[in-house]
Scaffold this motif. Structure first.
Motif, PDB file in Angstrom:
ATOM      1  N   LYS A  32       0.837  -1.205   0.000  1.00 22.06           N
ATOM      2  CA  LYS A  32       0.000   0.000   0.000  1.00 22.06           C
ATOM      3  C   LYS A  32       0.879   1.265   0.000  1.00 22.06           C
ATOM      4  CE  LYS A  32      -3.755   2.085   2.481  1.00 22.06           C
ATOM      5  NZ  LYS A  32      -4.235   2.260   3.828  1.00 22.06           N
ATOM      6  N   VAL A  33       1.962   1.224   0.782  1.00 24.10           N
ATOM      7  CA  VAL A  33       2.857   2.393   0.826  1.00 24.10           C
ATOM      8  C   VAL A  33       3.420   2.670  -0.569  1.00 24.10           C
ATOM      9  CG1 VAL A  33       5.021   3.320   1.750  1.00 24.10           C
ATOM     10  CG2 VAL A  33       3.462   2.090   3.255  1.00 24.10           C
ATOM     11  N   LEU A  34       3.879   1.627  -1.230  1.00 23.82           N
ATOM     12  CA  LEU A  34       4.424   1.809  -2.585  1.00 23.82           C
ATOM     13  C   LEU A  34       3.357   2.391  -3.510  1.00 23.82           C
ATOM     14  CD1 LEU A  34       6.462  -1.491  -3.033  1.00 23.82           C
ATOM     15  CD2 LEU A  34       7.404   0.803  -2.835  1.00 23.82           C
ATOM     16  N   ASP A  35       2.148   1.836  -3.419  1.00 20.04           N
ATOM     17  CA  ASP A  35       1.056   2.288  -4.300  1.00 20.04           C
ATOM     18  C   ASP A  35       0.654   3.729  -4.028  1.00 20.04           C
ATOM     19  OD1 ASP A  35       1.029  -0.139  -5.503  1.00 20.04           O
ATOM     20  OD2 ASP A  35      -0.740  -0.907  -4.447  1.00 20.04           O
ATOM     21  N   GLN A  36       0.668   4.083  -2.742  1.00 20.12           N
ATOM     22  CA  GLN A  36       0.209   5.433  -2.365  1.00 20.12           C
ATOM     23  C   GLN A  36       1.033   6.542  -3.010  1.00 20.12           C
ATOM     24  OE1 GLN A  36       0.472   5.178   1.844  1.00 20.12           O
ATOM     25  NE2 GLN A  36      -1.742   5.267   2.153  1.00 20.12           N
ATOM     26  N   TYR A  37       2.292   6.232  -3.283  1.00 19.95           N
ATOM     27  CA  TYR A  37       3.171   7.270  -3.822  1.00 19.95           C
ATOM     28  C   TYR A  37       3.235   7.293  -5.346  1.00 19.95           C
ATOM     29  CZ  TYR A  37       4.401   8.819   0.763  1.00 19.95           C
ATOM     30  OH  TYR A  37       4.324   9.367   2.009  1.00 19.95           O
ATOM     31  N   LEU A  38       2.421   6.448  -5.974  1.00 16.02           N
ATOM     32  CA  LEU A  38       2.349   6.496  -7.440  1.00 16.02           C
ATOM     33  C   LEU A  38       1.556   7.724  -7.858  1.00 16.02           C
ATOM     34  CD1 LEU A  38       1.536   2.758  -8.226  1.00 16.02           C
ATOM     35  CD2 LEU A  38       3.655   3.980  -8.784  1.00 16.02           C
ATOM     36  N   ASN A  39       1.920   8.305  -8.982  1.00 22.82           N
ATOM     37  CA  ASN A  39       1.149   9.453  -9.466  1.00 22.82           C
ATOM     38  C   ASN A  39      -0.133   8.980 -10.138  1.00 22.82           C
ATOM     39  OD1 ASN A  39       0.418  11.896 -11.187  1.00 22.82           O
ATOM     40  ND2 ASN A  39       2.158  12.629  -9.993  1.00 22.82           N
ATOM     41  N   GLN A  40      -1.196   9.731  -9.938  1.00 21.22           N
ATOM     42  CA  GLN A  40      -2.496   9.360 -10.519  1.00 21.22           C
ATOM     43  C   GLN A  40      -2.475   9.494 -12.042  1.00 21.22           C
ATOM     44  OE1 GLN A  40      -4.821   8.103  -8.488  1.00 21.22           O
ATOM     45  NE2 GLN A  40      -3.204   8.428  -6.977  1.00 21.22           N
ATOM     46  N   THR A  55      12.458   1.541 -11.169  1.00 20.97           N
ATOM     47  CA  THR A  55      11.596   2.419 -10.367  1.00 20.97           C
ATOM     48  C   THR A  55      10.344   1.643  -9.930  1.00 20.97           C
ATOM     49  OG1 THR A  55      12.321   4.273 -11.702  1.00 20.97           O
ATOM     50  CG2 THR A  55      10.347   4.625 -10.368  1.00 20.97           C
ATOM     51  N   LEU A  56      10.016   1.774  -8.645  1.00 21.89           N
ATOM     52  CA  LEU A  56       8.818   1.093  -8.123  1.00 21.89           C
ATOM     53  C   LEU A  56       7.716   2.090  -7.801  1.00 21.89           C
ATOM     54  CD1 LEU A  56      10.522  -1.383  -5.626  1.00 21.89           C
ATOM     55  CD2 LEU A  56      10.054  -1.720  -8.052  1.00 21.89           C
ATOM     56  N   THR A  57       8.136   3.259  -7.338  1.00 20.95           N
ATOM     57  CA  THR A  57       7.172   4.296  -6.974  1.00 20.95           C
ATOM     58  C   THR A  57       7.943   5.618  -6.949  1.00 20.95           C
ATOM     59  OG1 THR A  57       5.458   4.894  -5.382  1.00 20.95           O
ATOM     60  CG2 THR A  57       7.485   3.976  -4.446  1.00 20.95           C
ATOM     61  N   ASN A  58       7.394   6.638  -6.310  1.00 17.27           N
ATOM     62  CA  ASN A  58       8.101   7.922  -6.229  1.00 17.27           C
ATOM     63  C   ASN A  58       8.422   8.233  -4.773  1.00 17.27           C
ATOM     64  OD1 ASN A  58       7.470   8.372  -9.076  1.00 17.27           O
ATOM     65  ND2 ASN A  58       5.383   8.586  -8.299  1.00 17.27           N
ATOM     66  N   PHE A  59       9.434   9.057  -4.580  1.00 21.99           N
ATOM     67  CA  PHE A  59       9.832   9.466  -3.230  1.00 21.99           C
ATOM     68  C   PHE A  59       9.687  10.976  -3.169  1.00 21.99           C
ATOM     69  CE2 PHE A  59      12.449  10.498   0.305  1.00 21.99           C
ATOM     70  CZ  PHE A  59      12.541   9.356   1.091  1.00 21.99           C
ATOM     71  N   TYR A  60       8.698  11.460  -2.435  1.00 24.47           N
ATOM     72  CA  TYR A  60       8.485  12.922  -2.402  1.00 24.47           C
ATOM     73  C   TYR A  60       9.398  13.590  -1.392  1.00 24.47           C
ATOM     74  CZ  TYR A  60       3.456  11.882  -3.489  1.00 24.47           C
ATOM     75  OH  TYR A  60       2.267  11.450  -3.956  1.00 24.47           O
ATOM     76  N   ILE A  61       9.792  14.827  -1.714  1.00 25.91           N
ATOM     77  CA  ILE A  61      10.265  15.725  -0.657  1.00 25.91           C
ATOM     78  C   ILE A  61       9.492  17.031  -0.839  1.00 25.91           C
ATOM     79  CG2 ILE A  61      12.571  14.776  -0.218  1.00 25.91           C
ATOM     80  CD1 ILE A  61      13.743  16.865  -1.995  1.00 25.91           C
ATOM     81  N   PRO A  62       9.318  17.812   0.251  1.00 27.74           N
ATOM     82  CA  PRO A  62       8.519  19.021   0.106  1.00 27.74           C
ATOM     83  C   PRO A  62       9.126  19.998  -0.906  1.00 27.74           C
ATOM     84  CG  PRO A  62       8.833  18.491   2.411  1.00 27.74           C
ATOM     85  CD  PRO A  62       9.748  17.581   1.636  1.00 27.74           C
TER      86      PRO A  62
END
Ligand code: MEV
Length: 440
Positions: A32-40, A55-62
């Motif tokens: 779920k964590v991996l999925d949550q950070y995918l872009n819509q 790449t599996l997902t994205n890693f945000y920083i502010p």
């Protein structure tokens, strides 16, 4: 557990399934964590996935902005991508402090970038030098004509090529030491393409020349061709200046502040333990803008620290002087960035950062980045020599502490008020929060 074969060829879903099964006990929460950070937006997601392998997902920083930066009489809002709590706040504080004191002044002092062909050669050195001077030098320019044409039209190209005898440092070691001007691009691809052609030309011409013996020809070996991330001739200066009396409303405080501030810079000049932290604070501002504009912060970091130790001792990147009642504070920062090519025009947020900065040239972006570094250092030293760093730092860090305890909005509001006149500490949050929760 055994090594995985052909991992890069697997689909993203297969990679995630393998990861979950192999290292994460097939945890649905971790999936779920991996999925949550995918872009819509599938296109944006695909763009990010193509930036890098596996790449599996994205890693945000502010991503935030620091407004009110007056630079050469022009007002900027500086985009900053940073996770550290107090960096943007510190930038804003500095920007505001200097806004009514003439703001920041900047100047690009030089824009030369370097690349090297590292090779070995066993033979008569004067003959190699003469061959380079009288024949090879112009051939190297000729053979790279098709690579340099576009860059020349934009005002850049190859500035100079030198043959360097490095045999005193390492047996048989020589270099083609090459200088470039890459205008608005960071220039890595351009420089590396030129260097690889230089090495081909060097090998071809030596092999085809009657001047060299069979042994000399056989000894010529290109080891590698690569740009240098050290750019001590690509320097930007940013500075601020005011009368000492402007540093505080109380003249005595202003004098003391100026004295302590200058001493703090001097300490960073003589004491490497302090200098590293001092410069790390500068890089808080520099990296935040470098990342927000899609540039390479590892290159910027490596270069800045190399430059800070150019005298043989690691020193401050900033300088301070007090003369005739004038307080002056400045930075000379070596920095190689671009405003075209790379991620700068590809990453939607990097592109937006460029737009926020009014689409700067590479020179203007160098200036903005140096200002962000200087501003950050000013804010850090200002706190350090007056109230101490923890006051502002921990206030900004409070939300992180509260989030680590899973605090809700009501609890957050309570603690912001609670710490209005107290020093924030992890322990105090923990203690007070458990009391609060017991009562509830
Ligand atoms: C923290 O990220 C940066 C500082 O430590 C810099 C400094 O000490 O100058 C506050």
């Amino acid at each position: 557990m055994k090594p995985v074969e052909g991992f890069s060829k697997k689909s993203k879903e297969q990679k995630i399934a393998w990861l979950l099964e192999t290292y994460l006990q097939s945890s649905p929460q971790d999936k779920k964590v991996l999925d949550q950070y995918l872009n819509q937006d599938d296109n944006i997601q695909k763009l990010h996935e193509e930036f890098s392998e596996n790449t599996l997902t994205n890693f945000y920083i502010p991503f935030g902005i620091a407004p009110n930066f007056l630079i050469n009489q022009k007002l900027y809002a500086i985009p900053m991508a940073i996770e550290e709590s107090s960096v943007v706040a510190a930038a804003c504080k500095s920007a505001k402090f200097w806004l009514d004191k003439g703001g920041f002044k900047t100047k690009v002092l030089s824009v030369v970038k370097v690349g090297q062909v590292h090779f070995t050669f066993k033979g008569e050195v004067p003959k190699l030098q003469e061959f380079f001077r009288s024949y090879l030098y112009s051939k190297l320019f000729e053979d790279t004509q098709s690579i340099t044409e576009n860059m020349q039209n934009r005002g850049g190209g190859i500035i100079n090529i030198e043959l360097k005898d490095k045999t005193a440092d390492l047996e048989d070691y020589f270099q083609l030491y090459c200088e470039f001007e890459t205008v608005d691009s960071m220039g890595a691809n351009f420089i590396n393409s030129c260097l690889e052609q230089f090495s081909k030309t060097l090998e071809r011409e030596i092999q085809g020349s009657d001047l060299f013996s069979k042994q000399e020809k056989e000894s010529l070996t290109t080891i590698m061709c690569i740009l240098s991330n050290y750019t001590p001739e690509c320097i930007v200066r940013a500075s601020v200046k005011c009368e000492i009396s402007q540093l505080s409303s109380d003249p005595k405080d202003a004098e003391l502040f100026a004295y302590k501030f200058k001493q703090a810079v001097e300490i960073a000049n003589v004491e490497p333990y302090r200098a590293i932290t001092h410069n790390k604070g500068i890089m808080n501002g520099v990296d935040a803008v470098v990342i927000a504009t899609g540039n390479d912060f590892r290159a910027t970091e490596a270069c800045a620290h190399g430059y800070a130790s150019r005298s043989g001792k690691y020193k401050s990147l900033t300088h301070c002087s007090i003369e005739d009642n004038q307080f002056e504070f400045w930075i000379d920062l070596p920095i190689s960035i671009g405003t075209v090519g790379g991620l700068t025009q590809l990453h939607p947020l990097a592109k937006l950062s460029m737009k926020i900065l009014q689409n700067p040239t590479a020179r203007e972006l160098m200036e903005i980045i140096a200002v962000a570094g200087l501003a950050q250092n000013f804010a850090a030293l200002q706190s350090l020599v007056t109230s101490g760093i923890q006051k502002g730092h921990m206030k900004m860090h409070l939300l992180n502490i509260l989030n680590s305890f899973g605090a809700n909005e009501k609890e957050k509001e309570y603690f912001i008020d609670f710490f209005k006149d107290k020093t924030v500490s992890y322990h105090l949050v923990e203690e007070e929060l458990s009391k609060l929760r017991e009562k509830a």
